[in-house]
Write a protein that holds these residues in place. Structure first.
Motif, mmCIF file in Angstrom:
data_model
loop_
_atom_site.group_PDB
_atom_site.id
_atom_site.type_symbol
_atom_site.label_atom_id
_atom_site.label_comp_id
_atom_site.label_asym_id
_atom_site.label_seq_id
_atom_site.Cartn_x
_atom_site.Cartn_y
_atom_site.Cartn_z
ATOM 1 N N VAL A 109 25.273 -22.693 37.466
ATOM 2 C CA VAL A 109 26.240 -21.892 36.721
ATOM 3 C C VAL A 109 25.481 -21.098 35.662
ATOM 4 O O VAL A 109 24.571 -21.616 35.018
ATOM 5 N N SER A 110 25.822 -19.823 35.516
ATOM 6 C CA SER A 110 25.149 -18.965 34.539
ATOM 7 C C SER A 110 26.130 -18.565 33.453
ATOM 8 O O SER A 110 27.140 -17.922 33.725
ATOM 9 N N ILE A 170 15.708 -18.892 33.214
ATOM 10 C CA ILE A 170 16.098 -20.250 33.608
ATOM 11 C C ILE A 170 17.341 -20.265 34.491
ATOM 12 O O ILE A 170 17.463 -21.098 35.389
ATOM 13 N N GLU A 171 18.270 -19.344 34.242
ATOM 14 C CA GLU A 171 19.507 -19.339 35.024
ATOM 15 C C GLU A 171 19.512 -18.321 36.163
ATOM 16 O O GLU A 171 20.460 -18.268 36.930
ATOM 17 N N MET A 201 24.248 -28.220 39.733
ATOM 18 C CA MET A 201 23.180 -29.217 39.666
ATOM 19 C C MET A 201 22.450 -29.135 38.334
ATOM 20 O O MET A 201 21.988 -30.133 37.795
ATOM 21 N N MET A 202 22.351 -27.914 37.790
ATOM 22 C CA MET A 202 21.648 -27.695 36.532
ATOM 23 C C MET A 202 22.506 -26.852 35.601
ATOM 24 O O MET A 202 23.191 -25.928 36.051
ATOM 25 N N ILE A 203 22.483 -27.188 34.318
ATOM 26 C CA ILE A 203 23.176 -26.402 33.302
ATOM 27 C C ILE A 203 22.165 -26.052 32.217
ATOM 28 O O ILE A 203 21.521 -26.936 31.647
ATOM 29 N N LYS A 260 28.032 -33.424 39.367
ATOM 30 C CA LYS A 260 26.773 -33.392 40.120
ATOM 31 C C LYS A 260 25.586 -32.922 39.286
ATOM 32 O O LYS A 260 24.508 -32.692 39.815
ATOM 33 N N VAL A 261 25.774 -32.809 37.995
ATOM 34 C CA VAL A 261 24.700 -32.282 37.150
ATOM 35 C C VAL A 261 23.548 -33.285 37.045
ATOM 36 O O VAL A 261 23.748 -34.473 36.822
#
Length: 547
Positions: free
Chosen positions: A218-219, A231-232, A265-267, A319-320
């Motif tokens: 997610v951005s 990074i995003e 998966m990533m924030i 799911k992060v």
């Protein structure tokens, strides 16, 4: 170390039919569709006479088409100048000129406010919203744009397939991005970021954050700023992940809904966002009896925190695996709970000139209160006689450090020490394991009457832990410390505070904070601000506005 252009090329080919650039609740592009759009833009650039190394500005809100535009420019070998759409129109015009841009991608509403006569070098303007031509200085450019589809069909008569994907790969030292750190009209600082700077950061990121191409990102950070851009966007783009754009800084309610839908998966975010989630979702639970007592009982408290961690993970989509925070320190109260809850987070450290990371640690080894250890592509030194105990300026050098500022030799010369280390302007210490602890900016440090160094950021962390404080700034007024606070209106409304109770908040904060602060850094006064503090795009408070 592979170039990011080659990694991107491979990712597009290998993930041809999978989602790539997506607007949340909007249009979505697969890797193959992005490749087709890139190829069409390359035809347009070629017909316009744009050459690798030419400069192209990009100014608009976060979106899938913004990302397509960026990739089309860089994979042609041209230099991207991402401009924040929060800059004033005058600043956008000035920086477009200052950057020597020959083409501009921008939002339609931004272009309608610009003066084309003040942009003499600009050949054409393309809508980043719809990919239509908004302006052309020459009919030949209009003709070139209108003939893109015809020329594309002629070059690829049997269709454009993954084997047709071949991007221009410039030299490692060539400049890929000029990222302006402000919109000022006098001697603006355009950070020159090379392909080598990007490659080193992607190499480090890939080695430490293993993204799964079948999962999403997610951005929410502005892509006009290097933190969100790298990074995003660029990093996950090289990993095959689907990237979902929220468009603008979301409210907590919209953010939580989006996270549940996207299940990232990533924030990557700033501490302020996670602190708001802590205050609204966790603090009300742990402040109530008997939880507030049980929380500090061994084993029992750990079990409670694990449940809190599970609940928070579900709030973030379920799911992060990586939560990367940067731009400021995390509130100590929130950090204690996040750590005990085993939330997979870390607070990193960086700046535009470092592309952007200087410090990072895996969540499993991250030390609370720090901002990680030096990234592998960079060395860090602290200019202090005792760097483990006495704060000094943090200085850096490595493959990720920029070469300087565009058309600003004076700023470039001042940015580096005589032996080639970059001046960060940040003050900090490090422990024996290399963990970096930021004490504050050298420009914001306050020297007390008795010679003690006071770091306002440390005082603000305590003040911000008050249940009715949203944010604060500590300033020096005639050698007395004054805290400016903006109240958390949601918390006040939730607790139904009357006017008398609200009026007592400043003094209560002063008294409770001074019980914690050493004598030389106690507050003389606390003042309420009537509106939120003005902030930079990465949500750092513009301190220079408050005295």
């Amino acid at each position: 170390m592979k170039s990011y252009i080659r990694l991107l090329e491979e990712s597009v080919r290998n993930n041809w039919d999978t989602p790539f650039l997506c607007n949340y609740s909007g249009e979505k592009f697969t890797h193959g569709e992005v490749a087709v759009s890139i190829a069409k833009f390359h035809i347009f650039f070629e017909k316009m006479g744009i050459k690798p190394g030419d400069h192209i500005s990009l100014c608009g809100k976060n979106s899938a088409r913004w990302a397509v535009s960026f990739l089309a420019i860089n994979t042609y070998g041209a230099l991207v100048v991402p401009l924040l759409c929060d800059f004033t129109i005058d600043s956008i015009q000035h920086l477009t000129n200052h950057s020597d841009s020959v083409l501009l991608f921008t939002d339609t509403d931004i272009w309608t406010k610009m003066d084309k006569d003040s942009l003499p070098a600009l050949k054409a303007v393309v809508s980043v919203n719809e990919f239509t031509l908004l302006y052309s200085r020459d009919k030949a450019f209009s003709d070139a744009y209108e003939s893109i589809s015809e020329e594309f069909g002629s070059r690829y008569p049997v269709g454009f397939e993954r084997e047709n994907v071949k991007f221009i790969n410039p030299g490692a030292k060539d400049i890929a991005i000029i990222n302006y750190t402000s919109g000022t009209t006098s001697a603006p600082k355009g950070v020159m970021i090379s392909y080598e700077n990007i490659d080193s950061m992607i190499d480090f990121s890939s080695s430490n954050v293993h993204l799964d191409p079948t999962k999403s990102i997610v951005s929410m950070l502005p892509m006009g700023h290097i933190y969100g851009l790298m990074i995003e966007f660029i990093f996950p783009a090289c990993s095959g992940s689907a990237i979902y754009y929220l468009g603008k800084t979301p409210s907590p309610t919209l953010l939580i809904k989006a996270l549940k839908d996207i299940k990232p998966m990533m924030i990557a975010t700033v501490p302020l966002v996670m602190e708001k989630i802590f205050k609204s979702n966790i603090k009300p639970v742990i402040s109530k009896f008997p939880v507030n007592l049980l929380l500090w009982i061994p084993f029992v408290g750990d079990a409670i925190c694990r449940k809190i961690g599970k609940r928070l993970t579900e709030t973030l989509g379920g799911k992060v695996e990586f939560i990367i925070m940067g731009g400021a320190a995390l509130n100590p109260e929130a950090e204690k709970i996040f750590k005990r809850a085993k939330l997979p987070y870390c607070v990193g450290y960086g700046m535009t000139e470092a592309s952007p990371l200087l410090g990072y640690s895996d969540p499993a080894t991250y030390k609370a209160g720090s901002c990680g250890r030096p990234v592998a592509c960079c060395e860090i030194r602290i200019d202090s006689d005792d760097p483990h105990h006495i704060a000094g300026e943090i200085q850096a050098r490595g493959l990720n450090i920029c070469s300087g500022y565009f058309k600003n030799p004076e700023a470039t010369a001042n940015a580096f020490t005589e032996d080639g280390w970059f001046h960060t302007g940040d003050l900090g210490i490090s422990d024996r394991d290399g963990n970096i602890f930021i004490k504050g900016r050298s420009k914001t440090m306050i020297l007390s009457a008795n010679g003690q160094n006071i770091y306002p950021e440390e005082l603000e962390a305590v003040i911000n832990s008050h249940p009715y404080v949203a944010e604060s700034v500590v300033v020096d007024r005639n050698s007395k410390l004054v805290a400016l606070i903006y109240l958390d209106k949601d918390a006040i409304k939730k607790d139904s505070l009357d006017e008398e109770t609200i009026s007592d908040i400043p003094e209560n904060i002063r008294i409770s904070s001074n019980r914690i602060f050493p004598s030389y850094s106690r507050l003389a006064k606390v003042e309420i601000m009537l509106k939120p503090f003005e902030k930079t795009p990465k949500l750092s408070i513009k301190r220079f506005l408050y005295k």
